[in-house]
Write an enzyme that holds these catalytic residues in place. Structure first.
Site, PDB file in Angstrom:
ATOM      1  N   GLU A  21       0.830  -1.211   0.000  1.00 54.90           N
ATOM      2  CA  GLU A  21       0.000   0.000   0.000  1.00 54.90           C
ATOM      3  C   GLU A  21       0.862   1.258   0.000  1.00 54.90           C
ATOM      4  O   GLU A  21       2.054   1.218   0.315  1.00 54.90           O
ATOM      5  CB  GLU A  21      -0.928   0.002   1.217  1.00 54.90           C
ATOM      6  CG  GLU A  21      -0.183  -0.025   2.542  1.00 54.90           C
ATOM      7  CD  GLU A  21      -0.960   0.656   3.654  1.00 54.90           C
ATOM      8  OE1 GLU A  21      -1.505   1.749   3.423  1.00 54.90           O
ATOM      9  OE2 GLU A  21      -0.995   0.088   4.763  1.00 54.90           O
ATOM     10  N   LYS A 155      -4.017  -1.821  14.141  1.00 51.99           N
ATOM     11  CA  LYS A 155      -3.290  -0.802  14.892  1.00 51.99           C
ATOM     12  C   LYS A 155      -3.773  -0.743  16.336  1.00 51.99           C
ATOM     13  O   LYS A 155      -4.966  -0.832  16.614  1.00 51.99           O
ATOM     14  CB  LYS A 155      -3.431   0.544  14.195  1.00 51.99           C
ATOM     15  CG  LYS A 155      -2.408   0.676  13.069  1.00 51.99           C
ATOM     16  CD  LYS A 155      -2.760   1.748  12.109  1.00 51.99           C
ATOM     17  CE  LYS A 155      -4.011   1.349  11.366  1.00 51.99           C
ATOM     18  NZ  LYS A 155      -4.390   2.234  10.323  1.00 51.99           N
TER      19      LYS A 155
END
Ligand code: PSU
Ligand code: MN
Length: 302
Positions: A21, A155
């Site tokens: 990404e 995360k």
């Protein structure tokens, strides 16, 4: 759309390709480390005889595989927006430029037939989602996109428990790599268990093959934890996270700015310690993703 010749050739030859990404480069890491990491990650993929395909949109063209000039643009141009799936078409039509999130990268990777993707940590359900409804489109996209994503969990700024529940609902597969504990991104463990554990790339490739033959068209997460010796100090982590969350609320940070804001807060408040960990995570994930891509490309049932 422009597929880099090297990527197109590897796909045609049925060799391992790993999608990468670009939001991590433009919005997840500070300059100048962002470009350095982007280059290192690609090298890590190549070291395993796979081909890296970093995905981004530049001046209206979707690029799958970036040369040095384009990679530099993603890292250093000031007009690069964060692009999720819903933004892809608008940015193309406006001849704009953007970096793709896990969601947008997965979508484009599947479009061109890439099966494996490496990132740092997935997006997920935010801690205050009960009030804000802030849930990353990474989750819903993995709910309808058959791609294998190697990551260090979600995360740690997120509500990990709620995210795991959503992944279950969305039929997204979750495998712990050499672990039965779901990783905590900057930390080795999140405190939540994972049901299925694998210990080599061939096992993941076999599961990918079985998913394909059963037409299970959702994402598969390979959760790869950082070794305890390399993790961020847990006390420092918790302190910085609490500060960051209150600061974000105080300043009214919302929507797609929340994740970049918190990551930046981490990098500043830990004086670079989180950056070292984040970089290690991405490199390790790229390394494993490349091995999985090579194993799957060689598998008979793909
Ligand atoms: N993981 C990182 N750094 C990042 C991201 C993930 O280590 O910058 C990015 C990814 O692109 C992910 C996005 O898709 O954050 C999630 O943003 P949001 O929470 O706004 O969906
Ligand atoms: Mn969000």
């Amino acid at each position: 759309m422009n597929i880099a010749p090297e990527v197109a050739q590897a796909l045609a030859d049925n060799r391992g390709v790993v999608a990468l990404e670009s939001t991590i480069i433009s919005h997840g890491l500070p300059r100048p480390e962002n470009l350095r990491v982007a280059i290192e990650v690609e090298a890590q993929v190549r070291a395993n005889a796979a081909v890296p395909a970093t995905i981004a949109i530049l001046d209206g063209t979707v690029h799958v595989g970036l040369n040095d000039v384009l990679l530099d643009q993603v890292a250093n141009r000031d007009d690069i927006v964060k692009v999720s799936v819903r933004d892809i078409a608008t940015v193309i039509a406006n001849r704009g430029s953007g970096a793709t999130t896990v969601a947008a990268t997965s979508h484009i990777a599947r479009l061109v037939g890439i099966d494996v993707f490496a990132t740092g940590g997935l997006g997920g359900v935010h801690r205050d989602a009960r009030h804000t409804w802030d849930e990353s489109a990474d989750l819903t996209t993995l709910g309808d996109t058959p791609i294998t994503v190697v990551c260090a969990g979600v995360k740690s700024i997120l509500d990990v428990g709620a995210t795991l529940e959503r992944l279950e609902t969305l039929n997204v597969g979750v495998l712990g790599y050499n672990t039965t504990s779901f990783p905590g991104f900057y930390l080795r463990e999140s405190g939540f268990p994972v049901t299925w554990s694998v210990s080599n790339p061939g096992q993941v490739a076999a599961i990918m093959g079985a998913r394909r033959s059963m037409q299970i068209a959702t994402g598969l997460i390979v959760a790869y934890p950082i070794p305890e010796t390399e993790q961020l100090d847990p006390d420092l982590h918790d302190r910085v996270l609490q500060d960051g969350l209150s600061l974000a609320t105080q300043r009214g940070v919302k929507g797609k700015d929340v994740t970049p804001f918190l990551l930046d807060h981490f990098h500043r408040s830990t004086h670079g310690a989180s950056l070292v960990v984040n970089t290690q995570i991405i490199l390790r994930n790229a390394d494993l993703a490349a091995q999985i891509a090579v194993a799957f490309a060689a598998a008979a049932d793909r």
